[in-house]
Motif scaffolding. Structure first.
Motif, short mmCIF file in Angstrom:
data_model
loop_
_atom_site.label_atom_id
_atom_site.label_comp_id
_atom_site.label_asym_id
_atom_site.label_seq_id
_atom_site.Cartn_x
_atom_site.Cartn_y
_atom_site.Cartn_z
N ILE A 20 -60.08 -132.04 -89.09
CA ILE A 20 -59.30 -131.26 -90.04
C ILE A 20 -60.28 -130.58 -90.99
O ILE A 20 -61.16 -131.22 -91.56
N ASP A 21 -60.13 -129.29 -91.17
CA ASP A 21 -61.03 -128.52 -92.02
C ASP A 21 -60.73 -128.80 -93.49
O ASP A 21 -59.66 -128.42 -93.99
N PRO A 22 -61.64 -129.47 -94.22
CA PRO A 22 -61.38 -129.79 -95.63
C PRO A 22 -61.35 -128.57 -96.54
O PRO A 22 -60.88 -128.66 -97.68
N ASN A 23 -61.85 -127.41 -96.04
CA ASN A 23 -61.79 -126.20 -96.84
C ASN A 23 -60.39 -125.57 -96.78
O ASN A 23 -60.03 -124.77 -97.65
N LEU A 62 -50.06 -130.79 -88.36
CA LEU A 62 -50.08 -130.65 -89.81
C LEU A 62 -48.92 -129.76 -90.25
O LEU A 62 -48.47 -128.90 -89.49
N PRO A 63 -48.41 -129.94 -91.48
CA PRO A 63 -48.82 -130.93 -92.49
C PRO A 63 -48.33 -132.34 -92.15
O PRO A 63 -47.49 -132.52 -91.27
N ILE A 64 -48.84 -133.33 -92.90
CA ILE A 64 -48.47 -134.73 -92.71
C ILE A 64 -47.91 -135.29 -94.01
O ILE A 64 -48.49 -135.10 -95.09
N ARG A 65 -46.78 -135.95 -93.92
CA ARG A 65 -46.22 -136.73 -95.03
C ARG A 65 -45.70 -138.02 -94.43
O ARG A 65 -44.67 -138.02 -93.76
N MET A 66 -46.41 -139.10 -94.63
CA MET A 66 -46.08 -140.34 -93.93
C MET A 66 -46.38 -141.56 -94.77
O MET A 66 -47.20 -141.54 -95.70
N ILE A 67 -45.67 -142.65 -94.46
CA ILE A 67 -46.03 -143.97 -94.95
C ILE A 67 -46.18 -144.88 -93.73
O ILE A 67 -45.51 -144.68 -92.71
N ALA A 68 -47.09 -145.84 -93.84
CA ALA A 68 -47.36 -146.75 -92.72
C ALA A 68 -47.26 -148.19 -93.19
O ALA A 68 -48.24 -148.75 -93.70
N GLN A 125 -56.20 -130.25 -97.74
CA GLN A 125 -56.54 -131.36 -98.63
C GLN A 125 -55.42 -132.42 -98.52
O GLN A 125 -54.39 -132.17 -97.91
N GLY A 126 -55.66 -133.55 -99.10
CA GLY A 126 -54.62 -134.57 -99.02
C GLY A 126 -54.85 -135.70 -100.01
O GLY A 126 -55.90 -135.78 -100.65
N PHE A 127 -53.84 -136.52 -100.17
CA PHE A 127 -53.99 -137.73 -100.99
C PHE A 127 -53.43 -138.92 -100.24
O PHE A 127 -52.60 -138.78 -99.33
N ALA A 128 -53.91 -140.11 -100.60
CA ALA A 128 -53.48 -141.35 -99.95
C ALA A 128 -53.28 -142.42 -101.02
O ALA A 128 -53.85 -142.35 -102.11
N PHE A 129 -52.46 -143.40 -100.68
CA PHE A 129 -52.22 -144.52 -101.59
C PHE A 129 -51.89 -145.75 -100.77
O PHE A 129 -51.39 -145.67 -99.64
N GLY A 130 -52.19 -146.92 -101.33
CA GLY A 130 -51.91 -148.17 -100.65
C GLY A 130 -51.22 -149.15 -101.57
O GLY A 130 -51.69 -149.40 -102.69
N ILE A 131 -50.09 -149.70 -101.10
CA ILE A 131 -49.28 -150.61 -101.91
C ILE A 131 -49.22 -151.96 -101.23
O ILE A 131 -48.94 -152.05 -100.02
N GLY A 132 -49.47 -153.02 -101.96
CA GLY A 132 -49.29 -154.37 -101.42
C GLY A 132 -47.82 -154.76 -101.48
O GLY A 132 -47.25 -154.86 -102.57
N LEU A 133 -47.22 -154.95 -100.31
CA LEU A 133 -45.77 -155.21 -100.28
C LEU A 133 -45.42 -156.52 -100.98
O LEU A 133 -44.44 -156.59 -101.73
N ASP A 169 -51.93 -131.37 -96.52
CA ASP A 169 -51.33 -130.04 -96.53
C ASP A 169 -52.30 -129.09 -97.22
O ASP A 169 -53.37 -129.51 -97.72
N LYS A 170 -51.95 -127.84 -97.31
CA LYS A 170 -52.77 -126.86 -98.01
C LYS A 170 -52.48 -126.91 -99.51
O LYS A 170 -51.35 -127.13 -99.92
N ASN A 171 -53.56 -126.75 -100.27
CA ASN A 171 -53.46 -126.66 -101.74
C ASN A 171 -52.88 -127.93 -102.38
O ASN A 171 -52.15 -127.87 -103.37
N VAL A 172 -53.20 -129.10 -101.82
CA VAL A 172 -52.78 -130.36 -102.41
C VAL A 172 -53.80 -130.78 -103.47
O VAL A 172 -55.01 -130.74 -103.23
#
Length: 339
Positions: A298-301, A184-190, A304-312, A217-220
């Protein structure tokens, strides 16, 4: 013996001079100098020559061979030159004719759209990560907060290999693999191909492509999600693009939303492209569900994080104003060469 050798030489030279092709010249060489040629037969008769005369006769044979070989080479050079000249004259190139066109391939619309998405997110500091298309049920469903009795796991929605292995229905499974690494932290696209048991029509296919994004990451906060996706929309569709978030439900995010962008064709006024609404839906997103974080240790306290999905394909269809998704897969050169 001398007279015989003289006769062989004269006849051979006469035939050589009369030869008009390299093939005939070679036939003469074989008939005179070959293993069963006239001169070779003379050499075989050397055993009958008196010992004291053999050196003299041998010299005569060598002189005869040399004279014939020199004449053969002379005529061969002359005939080769004539043949080359005739060939060049017959194969003359008309430099005024138009050149042959080389048909060069180019990138598929999906590839162009993917490279554009990758460029935008790499510029924001994201990493491009890939994962397996044949996935364990755990990573594709359970680790994303989709329990065994969830409708998405129904056989009518999913291609099962066996009860534990499926063709992935979303590239979100790659996010779980990355979270389990604990780096951590993670910033990725798949980006990648996914599979769902959909009927083929203008907007659906059993095989298509997604680009999933994840930040841990923290405080997201949701504000970070909105700011990131708003910037992405401006980079992709233009600086004047606005975004709108509508509440939705995804099992692996809470809260969840679908994001619309102002129609880049009519700038939100309403047209055929946006079906008169002024807005176009392009992706789903949300804050990563605490339970999803817990299942990946991963401790949610703390994180935190966000995710998104895009149809190519959806991006490619919008980018090039294509009405039918099937055109992307039919390999019709008349269609593909337009891009």
């Amino acid at each position: 013996m001398n007279e015989k050798l003289q006769k062989i030489k004269e006849e051979a030279i006469m035939k050589i001079q009369e030869a008009d092709t390299l093939e005939k010249l070679n036939e003469i060489r074989v008939a005179v100098l070959g293993k069963k040629g006239e001169l070779t037969e003379v050499l075989k008769g050397m055993k009958d020559v008196a010992a004291e005369d053999r050196p003299k006769v041998g010299q005569l044979v060598n002189d005869t061979r040399t004279a014939i070989e020199e004449k053969l080479e002379e005529v061969k050079t002359m005939l080769s030159t004539k043949e080359r000249e005739a060939k060049l004259k017959a194969e003359v190139i008309d430099v005024t004719l138009p050149a042959k066109k080389s048909i060069v391939g180019h990138k598929h619309p999906n590839t162009v759209a993917l490279e554009e998405l990758e460029r935008i997110f790499i510029g924001m500091g994201y990493e491009v990560v890939e994962g397996p298309e044949v996935e364990y049920d755990y990573y594709n469903f359970e680790a994303l907060n989709i329990p065994a009795n969830h409708p998405a796991k129904d056989e009518q929605d999913t291609f099962y290999i066996n009860d534990k292995i499926v063709l992935r229905t979303q590239t979100s499974s790659v996010q779980v693999h990355e979270m389990e690494k604990g780096k951590l932290p993670i910033r990725m696209i798949a980006p990648g191909r996914v599979f769902r048991a959909d009927e083929v029509d203008a907007t659906h296919s059993p095989s298509f492509h997604q680009v999933e994004g994840l930040v841990i990451d923290k405080n997201v906060t949701f504000a970070d999600l909105k700011g990131t996706l708003a910037q992405f929309a401006k980079e992709l569709f233009g600086e004047d693009t606005k975004v709108k978030f509508r509440p939705h439900h995804f099992p692996f995010t809470e809260p969840s939303a679908e994001m619309d962008v102002t129609c880049f064709k009519c700038n939100g006024k309403g047209c055929r492209m946006c079906k008169g609404e002024g807005w176009i839906e392009i992706l789903g997103c949300g804050m990563v569900h605490p339970h999803v974080l817990e299942m990946s240790n991963i401790d949610p306290n703390e994180y935190q994080g966000f995710a998104f999905g895009i149809g190519l394909e959806r991006i490619a269809l919008l980018k090039y104003e294509i009405d039918d998704m099937r055109l992307l897969y039919e390999n019709d050169i008349r269609f593909l060469k337009q891009f």
